[in-house]
Design an enzyme around this catalytic site. Structure first.
Site, PDB file in Angstrom:
ATOM      1  N   ARG A  95     -21.060  61.126 129.728  1.00 31.67           N
ATOM      2  CA  ARG A  95     -22.072  60.188 130.191  1.00 31.67           C
ATOM      3  C   ARG A  95     -21.532  58.783 129.990  1.00 31.67           C
ATOM      4  O   ARG A  95     -20.907  58.490 128.946  1.00 31.67           O
ATOM      5  CB  ARG A  95     -23.390  60.368 129.405  1.00 31.67           C
ATOM      6  CG  ARG A  95     -24.183  61.584 129.861  1.00 31.67           C
ATOM      7  CD  ARG A  95     -24.659  61.423 131.295  1.00 31.67           C
ATOM      8  NE  ARG A  95     -25.344  62.578 131.837  1.00 31.67           N
ATOM      9  CZ  ARG A  95     -24.812  63.429 132.726  1.00 31.67           C
ATOM     10  NH1 ARG A  95     -23.583  63.280 133.159  1.00 31.67           N
ATOM     11  NH2 ARG A  95     -25.513  64.429 133.204  1.00 31.67           N
TER      12      ARG A  95
ATOM     13  N   GLU B 123     -24.462  53.377 137.461  1.00 28.06           N
ATOM     14  CA  GLU B 123     -23.828  54.034 138.609  1.00 28.06           C
ATOM     15  C   GLU B 123     -24.643  53.766 139.864  1.00 28.06           C
ATOM     16  O   GLU B 123     -25.877  53.814 139.787  1.00 28.06           O
ATOM     17  CB  GLU B 123     -23.728  55.541 138.355  1.00 28.06           C
ATOM     18  CG  GLU B 123     -22.834  55.859 137.165  1.00 28.06           C
ATOM     19  CD  GLU B 123     -22.741  57.350 136.851  1.00 28.06           C
ATOM     20  OE1 GLU B 123     -23.325  58.166 137.597  1.00 28.06           O
ATOM     21  OE2 GLU B 123     -22.094  57.693 135.857  1.00 28.06           O
TER      22      GLU B 123
ATOM     23  N   HIS C  29     -18.460  59.799 139.630  1.00 29.83           N
ATOM     24  CA  HIS C  29     -19.282  60.880 139.050  1.00 29.83           C
ATOM     25  C   HIS C  29     -19.059  62.168 139.858  1.00 29.83           C
ATOM     26  O   HIS C  29     -19.980  62.720 140.457  1.00 29.83           O
ATOM     27  CB  HIS C  29     -20.768  60.491 139.027  1.00 29.83           C
ATOM     28  CG  HIS C  29     -21.538  61.258 137.987  1.00 29.83           C
ATOM     29  ND1 HIS C  29     -22.496  60.696 137.191  1.00 29.83           N
ATOM     30  CD2 HIS C  29     -21.488  62.561 137.615  1.00 29.83           C
ATOM     31  CE1 HIS C  29     -23.008  61.600 136.383  1.00 29.83           C
ATOM     32  NE2 HIS C  29     -22.406  62.745 136.619  1.00 29.83           N
TER      33      HIS C  29
HETATM   34  C1  GLV Z   1     -23.500  65.849 136.291  1.00 25.84           C
HETATM   35  O1  GLV Z   1     -23.127  64.918 135.654  1.00 25.84           O
HETATM   36  C2  GLV Z   1     -24.576  66.674 135.874  1.00 25.84           C
HETATM   37  O2  GLV Z   1     -25.249  66.326 134.899  1.00 25.84           O
HETATM   38  O3  GLV Z   1     -24.799  67.710 136.503  1.00 25.84           O
END
Ligand code: GLV
Length: 365
Positions: free
Chosen positions: A269, A298, A320
Site C-alpha cells: 500500500r 493514486e 497499481h
Molecule cells: C490491489 O491492490 C488489491 O487490493 O486487490
C-alpha cells in the site's frame, strides 16, 4: 425484462463481462458504470438509494458513512469489492449499519508476488534505462561496463516484510533464486514459524539438486536487522493505522537503516512508504533504487517528488498493476479470478446471508 423479484446490482466498473454475465444468468439485473473513470459519488449514492441489493466496487470508489446509511435505509445487502484491499471502504460505517462487505483474497496472491519479484529484477538489472538506450539509438558499442551495470539478484539477501499470503508467495519465488531471506512479521502472522521450517526443507532440496552451489537461507528477524542486511527490501504488509501500524513504516529513520546499495520494492500500500523521504534518500545516493506499484495518492500526482527526472534511472513507477494479469483480474471462476470471486461473494451474501469473503464479520457478533 427486469422484474420486481430480480435482485438489482450496480457495478461501479466493468469488472469482467464473463463474471457479470454469470450474475445475469443467475437472475440478477446488473447495471455497469461504463466509463474507465470512477463514477461520481452522487451517482453511487443515487443507485444505493434506489434500492439495489448489491453494490460492486473497486479501490477507486469512496464507500463511506453516507453510502452505508443510504444502503441501510434502502435495503442494500452487500458491498462486494473487486480487490483484496479495502482502504476505500469505511469499515466502522459498514459495521454501524450492519452491512457486510466482501473482498477477493487468495486469487491475486501469485500475480502480485510474481510482479513484485519482476519489478525487483527490473530495477536491479536496469531494464528500463537499458531498453531506452536501444530505443533512443544511444546503444553505441558493447563494452564491459559502459554505460552502466546492473546488480544481480541470485544469491543476494532479501528482506520480506510481511509474511501473509502475498509475502509468503514472494518468499517462495526468492527461494528459487538461492537468496538469503530475512523475513519480518510485524503483525505476528499465524504459522510464520511453520512457513520458515517448510521453506528450509525446500532449500535443502534445492541444495541436493545443485551440489556445490551456494545455498540460500531463510530466517525470521526484526525489521531493523532485516533492513540493515538486505540488498532488497520488499513490502507485503497491509496498511494499518495506530502506534504499531504500518503507515510510513519506511521513513527517514528506517531508510537510514538500509544499505546505500539496497533497493526498495513496494507492491503493498502506498502510505506504507513516506514518499518524500524515499525521494530524498534516492537523490542523495543513500539508496540504490526503488520500484513502486502503489502510492499515497493514486494516480500519482504531477507534483509528486517521485517524478523528479533525476530519479528516472533508479526509480521504477507502475500504475497499481501487480494483480493486473488477465486471468487474475477477469476470470469468472471464483477460484481463479477477482471478478469471479467478487461475484460469488456477492451472490453468497444475497442468497444465503454469508460468505467466507466477508471482511467485517464483527457485524454478526
Ligand atoms: C490491489 O491492490 C488489491 O487490493 O486487490
Amino acid at each position: 425484462m427486469p422484474s420486481a423479484l430480480q435482485p438489482r446490482v450496480f457495478a461501479t466498473a466493468d469488472i469482467g463481462a464473463a463474471a457479470l454475465d454469470r450474475l445475469r444468468a443467475a437472475g440478477y439485473e446488473v447495471e455497469v458504470y461504463p466509463r474507465i473513470e470512477a463514477p461520481p459519488y452522487e451517482l453511487i449514492l443515487a443507485r444505493v438509494q434506489s434500492g439495489i441489493a448489491g453494490l460492486i466496487t473497486t479501490l477507486r470508489d469512496r464507500i463511506d458513512e453516507g453510502i452505508f446509511a443510504a444502503g441501510a435505509a434502502a435495503g442494500l445487502k452487500v458491498v462486494a469489492q473487486d480487490a483484496v484491499g479495502f482502504d476505500n471502504i469505511d469499515r466502522a460505517a459498514a459495521d454501524r449499519h450492519r452491512i457486510p462487505f466482501t473482498h477477493t483474497p487468495g486469487v491475486l496472491t501469485d500475480a502480485t508476488a510474481e510482479f513484485a519479484f519482476f519489478i525487483l529484477g527490473a530495477v536491479a538489472r536496469k531494464l528500463w534505462p537499458a531498453e531506452k538506450l536501444v530505443r533512443e539509438q544511444r546503444w553505441g558499442a558493447w563494452h564491459p561496463y559502459h554505460p552502466m551495470l546492473g546488480d544481480e539478484v541470485t544469491g543476494k539477501t532479501v528482506a520480506v516484510v510481511g509474511l501473509g499470503r502475498i509475502g509468503r508467495a514472494f518468499a517462495q519465488k526468492c527461494l528459487g533464486f538461492a537468496m538469503h531471506l530475512l523475513c519480518v512479521e510485524p503483525a505476528g502472522a499465524p504459522g510464520a514459524d511453520g512457513f520458515i521450517a517448510g521453506a528450509s526443507r525446500v532449500l535443502e532440496a534445492f541444495a541436493a539438486l545443485a551440489p556445490g552451489a551456494p545455498p540460500g537461507s531463510i530466517r525470521l528477524v526484526s525489521l531493523r536487522e532485516a533492513l540493515a542486511a538486505a540488498d532488497f527490501v520488499s513490502l507485503h504488509v497491509p496498511l494499518l493505522e495506530g502506534p504499531n501500524g504500518t503507515r510510513h513504516l519506511i521513513n527517514d529513520e528506517t531508510l537510514g537503516w538500509m544499505k546505500p546499495t539496497a533497493y526498495l520494492i513496494n507492491t503493498s500500500r502506498g502510505p506504507v512508504v513516506e514518499e518524500a523521504a524515499l525521494a530524498r534518500a534516492l537523490l542523495a545516493g543513500r539508496l540504490a533504487g526503488a520500484a513502486l506499484d502503489v502510492f499515497a495518492t493514486e494516480p500519482l500526482p504531477a507534483a509528486s517528488p517521485l517524478r523528479d527526472p533525476r530519479l528516472e534511472d533508479r526509480l521504477r513507477l507502475y500504475p497499481h498493476f501487480a494483480s493486473a494479469g488477465a486471468i487474475t483480474r477477469l476470470s469468472p471462476d471464483p477460484d481463479r479470478g477477482m471478478a469471479g470471486r467478487c461475484v460469488q461473494a456477492l451472490r453468497d451474501v444475497i442468497e444465503r446471508g454469508d460468505s467466507p469473503f466477508i471482511v467485517n464479520r464483527e457485524i454478526f457478533a
